[in-house]
Design an enzyme around this catalytic site. Structure first.
Site, short mmCIF file in Angstrom:
data_model
loop_
_atom_site.label_atom_id
_atom_site.label_comp_id
_atom_site.label_asym_id
_atom_site.label_seq_id
_atom_site.Cartn_x
_atom_site.Cartn_y
_atom_site.Cartn_z
N ARG A 54 0.72 -1.31 0.13
CA ARG A 54 0.09 0.07 0.16
C ARG A 54 1.03 1.16 0.03
NH1 ARG A 54 -2.20 1.47 4.67
NH2 ARG A 54 -2.55 -0.84 5.16
N TYR A 107 -15.04 16.92 -14.96
CA TYR A 107 -15.85 15.54 -15.15
C TYR A 107 -16.84 15.14 -13.94
CZ TYR A 107 -16.06 10.57 -14.45
OH TYR A 107 -16.50 9.22 -14.10
N ASP A 181 -6.18 18.87 -13.92
CA ASP A 181 -6.27 17.47 -14.64
C ASP A 181 -6.09 17.40 -15.95
OD1 ASP A 181 -7.70 15.30 -15.55
OD2 ASP A 181 -9.19 15.33 -14.22
N LYS A 206 -7.35 6.76 -19.29
CA LYS A 206 -7.79 7.05 -20.76
C LYS A 206 -6.39 6.91 -21.56
CE LYS A 206 -11.37 8.33 -18.44
NZ LYS A 206 -12.31 7.38 -18.09
C1 4LM Z 1 -15.27 9.78 -18.84
N1 4LM Z 1 -13.83 10.22 -17.14
O1 4LM Z 1 -15.59 10.98 -19.17
P1 4LM Z 1 -11.10 7.17 -13.40
N2 4LM Z 1 -10.74 13.09 -14.70
C2 4LM Z 1 -11.38 13.23 -15.91
C3 4LM Z 1 -12.14 12.28 -16.62
O2 4LM Z 1 -12.48 12.52 -17.67
C4 4LM Z 1 -12.17 11.12 -15.52
C5 4LM Z 1 -11.74 11.13 -14.53
C6 4LM Z 1 -10.85 12.00 -14.02
C7 4LM Z 1 -14.89 9.46 -17.67
C8 4LM Z 1 -15.15 8.11 -17.10
C9 4LM Z 1 -16.30 7.27 -17.35
C10 4LM Z 1 -10.95 14.52 -16.70
C11 4LM Z 1 -13.20 10.08 -16.20
C12 4LM Z 1 -11.65 9.75 -13.26
O3 4LM Z 1 -12.46 6.72 -14.23
O4 4LM Z 1 -11.51 7.06 -12.09
O5 4LM Z 1 -10.01 6.46 -13.94
O6 4LM Z 1 -10.94 8.72 -14.00
O7 4LM Z 1 -16.11 9.11 -19.79
#
Ligand code: 4LM
Length: 392
Positions: A54, A107, A181, A206
């Site tokens: 961890r 997001y 981000d 992504k």
């Molecule tokens: C989506 N996005 O947009 P995890 N920061 C940004 C994101 O687009 C996302 C996250 C953080 C999408 C997920 C379903 C700019 C996620 C969150 O999904 O926790 O890896 O990331 O389609």
């Protein structure tokens, strides 16, 4: 100084005992101490070395070295998801009674965390239009600890000037942490730390991993803050640790990031130009188009304009749904940055945590469709969109 594409392949200096070309997967939950004195020294952080999965793992450490190099930070910490990176960072950097100034276009789950959950712990979040300097200046006060933004923002690709935002925040109080981000760009297209941000967070689910086959996150910044996030936000508050198997795949994906991004960007540009000429489209949002309000800033802070394109279908939500339901190559699914093209309807999917009024204020209309342009032939994708528009 070596080029980004070289660092994506040689970013980690780790060598294993057998001279393996690729960092092995160290599937071990814990690590052996030679003596109680050594265990105590490691827990006290007086001796370098692994303790427990961890807190750190060699497969993850190799990836962290690569990610720190690619983002231009002192250190990186990989996490179990993008939300793991965001929440571990925020929990580490904020306390009850303190405040965050955030852009209103984020997001959906980041917005939900800020709007509905942090408030339960006595943290106030001011949502502003981050592109408006006056709003930023007005929102900053002596309780502000974090300024938070996405650029390009999910899902409408709004562009915020990172350098200017960081200058304003740091001029008010150098201790404010500007957190960006960088998911939509990846460090290949944009390096927020070099523009004055203090920390960069990513959903590595992504572009960084790039193949749509895992969840991961990463935060990059100065060594002291990253160590705090590791020992507080990850170790004690979220436990959002990246598994070594996922770290291996993520690291493999990073090797091809530059070539994938070049193709994503070129295809997205071509598709944006096609959409611009389509009379069933009310508006196209792509930072590479001269018509985009953030085009000049995007040119300044991004290497190229990314693989995400959003557009409003004339006739609103019902007509937008026909397009999203009729495509045959693009796949109806949330997420982005995969090899395959994905299409989604933000208002009812990724951004459903926003109320109708909040969607409107954040510039996310009901007719907006978001496209994550994949690595297929762009002309095939255009033909696919064309046949879908013909059903409208
Ligand atoms: C989506 N996005 O947009 P995890 N920061 C940004 C994101 O687009 C996302 C996250 C953080 C999408 C997920 C379903 C700019 C996620 C969150 O999904 O926790 O890896 O990331 O389609």
């Amino acid at each position: 100084m070596t080029d980004f594409s070289t660092d994506a392949l040689h970013g980690s200096s780790m060598k294993d005992a057998y001279g393996a070309l690729v960092t092995p997967i160290y599937n071990s939950s814990t690590f052996i101490f030679d003596s109680t004195a050594q265990g105590a020294a490691r827990f006290a952080l007086e001796e370098a070395g692994y303790i427990y999965g961890r807190i750190g793992n060699p497969t993850c450490a190799a990836l962290e070295e690569t990610m720190a190099k690619l983002e231009g930070g002192e250190a990186a910490l990989v996490t179990a998801s993008g939300m793991g990176a965001i929440t571990a960072t925020i929990w580490t950097c904020i306390s009850a009674g303190e405040e965050i100034v955030a852009d209103k276009t984020l997001y959906g789950c980041t917005f939900e965390f800020f709007e509905h959950h942090l408030s339960r712990f006595g943290v106030k979040v001011h949502f502003i239009e981050m592109t408006d300097e006056a709003q930023l200046r007005a929102a900053l006060n002596e309780k502000t600890r974090i300024v938070y933004l996405e650029t390009p923002a999910n899902p409408n690709l709004k562009i915020t000037d990172i350098e200017k935002t960081a200058q304003i925040a740091h001029a008010y109080n150098p201790a404010i942490r500007v957190i960006c981000d960088n998911t939509f760009c990846s460090p290949y297209l944009q390096k927020p730390l070099s523009l004055g941000a203090d920390l960069v967070v990513h959903s590595a689910t992504k572009y960084l991993n790039g193949h749509g086959d895992l969840l991961a996150g990463v935060v990059v910044g100065d060594l002291e803050t990253i160590t705090q996030i590791r020992l507080v936000g990850i170790k004690d508050m979220t436990g959002a640790v990246l598994a070594p198997n996922e770290a291996y795949l993520f690291h493999r994906g990073v090797q091809t990031l530059p070539v994938r991004m070049e193709r994503h960007c070129a295809s997205a540009m071509k598709i944006a130009r096609y959409l611009e000429k389509n009379d069933k489209v009310e508006a196209v949002f792509y930072p590479g188009l001269e018509s985009h309000p953030g085009h000049e800033i995007a040119k300044k802070q991004m290497r190229a304009f990314g693989g995400m394109v959003s557009f409003i279908v004339k006739g609103g939500r019902e007509k937008a749904a026909i397009v999203a339901d009729s495509v045959k190559i693009a796949t109806l699914a949330v997420s982005l940055g995969a090899t395959q093209t994905l299409i989604e309807h933000p208002a009812s999917m990724t951004h459903s945590p926003y109320s109708e009024e909040e969607l409107e204020a954040a510039g996310i209309p009901a007719g907006l469709i978001r496209l994550s342009v994949g690595l297929e032939d762009p002309d095939d994708l255009i033909r696919d969109l064309q046949q879908a528009f013909e059903k409208v």
